[in-house]
Design an enzyme around this catalytic site. Structure first.
Site, PDB file in Angstrom:
ATOM      1  CD  GLU A 123      -2.834  -1.111   2.385  1.00  0.00           C
ATOM      2  OE1 GLU A 123      -3.715  -1.970   2.397  1.00  0.00           O
ATOM      3  OE2 GLU A 123      -2.778  -0.201   3.225  1.00  0.00           O
ATOM      4  CB  CYS A 136       3.232   7.245   3.439  1.00  0.00           C
ATOM      5  SG  CYS A 136       3.783   6.009   4.597  1.00  0.00           S
ATOM      6  CB  CYS A 143       8.216  -5.642   8.478  1.00  0.00           C
ATOM      7  SG  CYS A 143       9.697  -4.931   9.227  1.00  0.00           S
ATOM      8  CB  CYS A 147       7.923  -3.072  16.137  1.00  0.00           C
ATOM      9  SG  CYS A 147       9.540  -2.734  15.395  1.00  0.00           S
ATOM     10  CB  CYS A 150       4.409  -2.440  14.022  1.00  0.00           C
ATOM     11  SG  CYS A 150       4.333  -2.298  12.230  1.00  0.00           S
ATOM     12  CB  SER A 262      10.951   3.661  14.741  1.00  0.00           C
ATOM     13  OG  SER A 262      10.355   3.997  13.518  1.00  0.00           O
ATOM     14  CB  CYS A 382       1.617   4.988  11.447  1.00  0.00           C
ATOM     15  SG  CYS A 382       2.367   6.449  10.867  1.00  0.00           S
TER      16      CYS A 382
HETATM   17  N1  SAH Z   1      10.083   0.106   9.391  1.00  0.00           N
HETATM   18  C1  SAH Z   1      10.312   1.487   9.476  1.00  0.00           C
HETATM   19  C2  SAH Z   1       9.348   2.327   8.660  1.00  0.00           C
HETATM   20  C3  SAH Z   1       7.899   1.911   8.616  1.00  0.00           C
HETATM   21  S1  SAH Z   1       6.928   2.123  10.054  1.00  0.00           S
HETATM   22  C4  SAH Z   1      10.301   1.927  10.921  1.00  0.00           C
HETATM   23  O1  SAH Z   1       9.941   1.144  11.772  1.00  0.00           O
HETATM   24  O2  SAH Z   1      10.721   3.052  11.174  1.00  0.00           O
HETATM   25  C5  SAH Z   1       6.623   3.872  10.142  1.00  0.00           C
HETATM   26  C6  SAH Z   1       6.348   4.373  11.541  1.00  0.00           C
HETATM   27  O3  SAH Z   1       5.053   3.922  12.027  1.00  0.00           O
HETATM   28  C7  SAH Z   1       7.375   3.861  12.561  1.00  0.00           C
HETATM   29  O4  SAH Z   1       7.782   4.887  13.424  1.00  0.00           O
HETATM   30  C8  SAH Z   1       6.572   2.834  13.294  1.00  0.00           C
HETATM   31  O5  SAH Z   1       7.129   2.560  14.551  1.00  0.00           O
HETATM   32  C9  SAH Z   1       5.199   3.448  13.337  1.00  0.00           C
HETATM   33  N2  SAH Z   1       4.108   2.527  13.656  1.00  0.00           N
HETATM   34  C10 SAH Z   1       4.014   1.210  13.365  1.00  0.00           C
HETATM   35  N3  SAH Z   1       2.856   0.697  13.829  1.00  0.00           N
HETATM   36  C11 SAH Z   1       2.193   1.707  14.426  1.00  0.00           C
HETATM   37  C12 SAH Z   1       0.936   1.809  15.090  1.00  0.00           C
HETATM   38  N4  SAH Z   1       0.130   0.763  15.199  1.00  0.00           N
HETATM   39  N5  SAH Z   1       0.567   3.007  15.577  1.00  0.00           N
HETATM   40  C13 SAH Z   1       1.377   4.082  15.423  1.00  0.00           C
HETATM   41  N6  SAH Z   1       2.568   4.053  14.809  1.00  0.00           N
HETATM   42  C14 SAH Z   1       2.988   2.884  14.320  1.00  0.00           C
HETATM   43 FE1  SF4 Z   2       8.810  -3.382  10.699  1.00  0.00          FE
HETATM   44 FE2  SF4 Z   2       8.805  -0.728  11.157  1.00  0.00          FE
HETATM   45 FE3  SF4 Z   2       6.664  -2.276  11.781  1.00  0.00          FE
HETATM   46 FE4  SF4 Z   2       8.907  -2.480  13.197  1.00  0.00          FE
HETATM   47  S1  SF4 Z   2       7.582  -0.657  13.036  1.00  0.00           S
HETATM   48  S2  SF4 Z   2       7.647  -4.190  12.425  1.00  0.00           S
HETATM   49  S3  SF4 Z   2      10.447  -2.186  11.636  1.00  0.00           S
HETATM   50  S4  SF4 Z   2       7.452  -1.866   9.731  1.00  0.00           S
END
Ligand code: SAH
Ligand code: SF4
Length: 409
Positions: A123, A136, A143, A147, A150, A262, A382
């Site tokens: 997406e 974005c 991935c 995390c 996420c 992050s 996000c």
């Molecule tokens: N993998 C990379 C980039 C993609 S995630 C990274 O982790 O930086 C983009 C941003 O969204 C990151 O800061 C991530 O931590 C945040 N993110 C992921 N899941 C989220 C959620 N459920 N609520 C808010 N932010 C989230």
């Molecule tokens: Fe991957 Fe970024 Fe999500 Fe962590 S926050 S699982 S690095 S996409």
């Protein structure tokens, strides 16, 4: 924070762009080197290659050509040859949604790479604001990092996107926004008053960890910033990483883009849980890489993303720890309200707490914008990407399997 579906919007998605399945490769999104290789493979004489690449480049990235017949300054015989062996097809749009706030989301299907790969979906999201239009983009399908807050990390299928598939997302957005000279923008698009593009900024904050797909991300950035092509400014491209420390220096040296980290926690034990790559590269190593990031200065600050998780990382003591931790690093702090997803174990911090946290950081001299959730009605925020389709199905399947297993006991 519930996600409120806006039926008026989701009931009227813009018709998807159909694309025929074809074995011919697409030239859309390719780097100059890959275009040159393709022309060589078609026996285009070596002395012509540079010029032909330049012509195709212009049609693709300045004019937005979608067919070889548009390339009027390319010899007819070459156009016919190109047409016989290639296309200018973009990633296929499976779904396009427009949010009440103007945010647009595209679900894109990428071509399959093997008999087992049925074609992955990614997406990308367009967020129009007063002074910019930000796209974005995704760098991977799924991935490999997990995390704990996420949703993307729960997705099973993982593959790297090719550079052309990353650039392809920008081409789709520009096609669908009519972002070429002389075309009328659709409602909700950011309209620059300096003749610039509707897509003025790119953030690698979609699906995937960009620094685990370094070469393709770097090559895509090369195409996006080419002065004779898409012409995006390096300063308007931000790569977000969960902290792949060994790749940070070369990202800065080779691309000159902005960096976002992050962070999400101020101590290692908590960050080990939230962002498990921390067990490999801890906070101290990560911050050292930030201090050393090529080109970093007070004018070019690093953005630290901090997701607000109720009762987990949102105390004022943590806000103070954050300020202390970032001392000496040219930093901006970006507070992200947590976007819950079905089955997530966290809750978003209360709004008053997010404001108190933000005020404390602000009074310590940092700009600390709270990222306004955008496009929630189309699940475009996000961590929500792809949550409404594939992963919901996967989760439902898992629950069913668990129930069946329980029933069997
Ligand atoms: N993998 C990379 C980039 C993609 S995630 C990274 O982790 O930086 C983009 C941003 O969204 C990151 O800061 C991530 O931590 C945040 N993110 C992921 N899941 C989220 C959620 N459920 N609520 C808010 N932010 C989230
Ligand atoms: Fe991957 Fe970024 Fe999500 Fe962590 S926050 S699982 S690095 S996409």
């Amino acid at each position: 924070m519930p996600v409120t579906p806006d039926l008026a919007v989701s009931a009227a998605p813009v018709a998807p762009v159909a694309s025929s399945v074809t074995a011919k490769p697409t030239l859309a999104g390719l780097t100059r080197a890959a275009l040159a290789d393709f022309l060589r493979a078609q026996d285009v004489p070596e002395r012509e290659i540079r010029m032909r690449v330049g012509q195709i480049w212009h049609w693709l990235y300045v004019r937005g050509a979608t067919g070889f017949d548009e390339m009027t300054n390319v010899a007819k015989t070459l156009r016919a040859l190109l047409d016989a062996h290639a296309t200018l097809q973009r990633p296929e749009i499976v779904r396009e949604q427009v949010s009440a706030d103007g945010t647009r989301k595209w679900v894109l299907r990428l071509p399959s790479r093997s008999a087992h790969d049925k074609g992955a979906e990614v997406e990308c999201v367009y967020i129009p604001e007063k002074d910019r239009g930000t796209l974005c983009v995704s760098s991977q399908v799924g991935c490999t990092l997990n995390c704990s807050f996420c949703h993307t990390g729960t997705q099973k299928l993982v593959r790297n996107l090719e550079a052309s598939e990353i650039v392809g997302q920008v081409l789709v957005a520009r096609d669908r926004l009519g972002d070429y000279p002389g075309r009328t923008p659709p409602e909700g698009a950011f309209v620059p008053d300096d003749g610039g593009r509707f897509v003025s900024n790119i953030v690698f904050m979609g699906m995937g960890e960009p620094l685990y797909n370094y070469e393709n991300v770097r090559d895509a950035i090369g195409v996006l910033t080419d002065p004779e092509g898409l012409q995006l400014s390096k300063r308007r491209i931000t790569v977000s990483t969960s902290g792949v420390v060994p790749e940070i220096a070369r990202l800065g040296a080779e691309t000159g883009t902005m960096l976002a980290i992050s962070l999400h926690a101020t101590n290692d034990p908590l960050r080990d849980v939230l962002v498990p790559i921390n067990k490999k590269y801890n906070i101290a190593e990560l911050l050292q890489a930030c201090r050393d990031y090529p080109g970093v200065s007070n004018a070019r600050r690093i953005t630290f993303e901090y997701v607000m998780l109720k009762g987990v990382n949102d105390s004022l003591a943590e806000a103070r720890a954050l300020v202390k931790l970032l001392k000496g690093v040219p930093a901006k702090i970006n507070l992200i309200p947590f976007n819950p997803w079905p089955g997530s174990i966290y809750e978003c911090s209360d709004w008053e707490q997010i404001e108190r946290f933000s005020d404390l950081i602000f009074s310590a001299g940092y700009s600390s914008p709270i990222r306004t959730p955008r496009g929630r009605d189309i699940l475009a925020a996000c961590g929500q990407l792809k949550s409404d389709t594939e992963k919901m199905r996967a989760r439902a399947r898992l629950m069913l399997e668990e129930q069946l297993a329980l029933g069997a006991d």
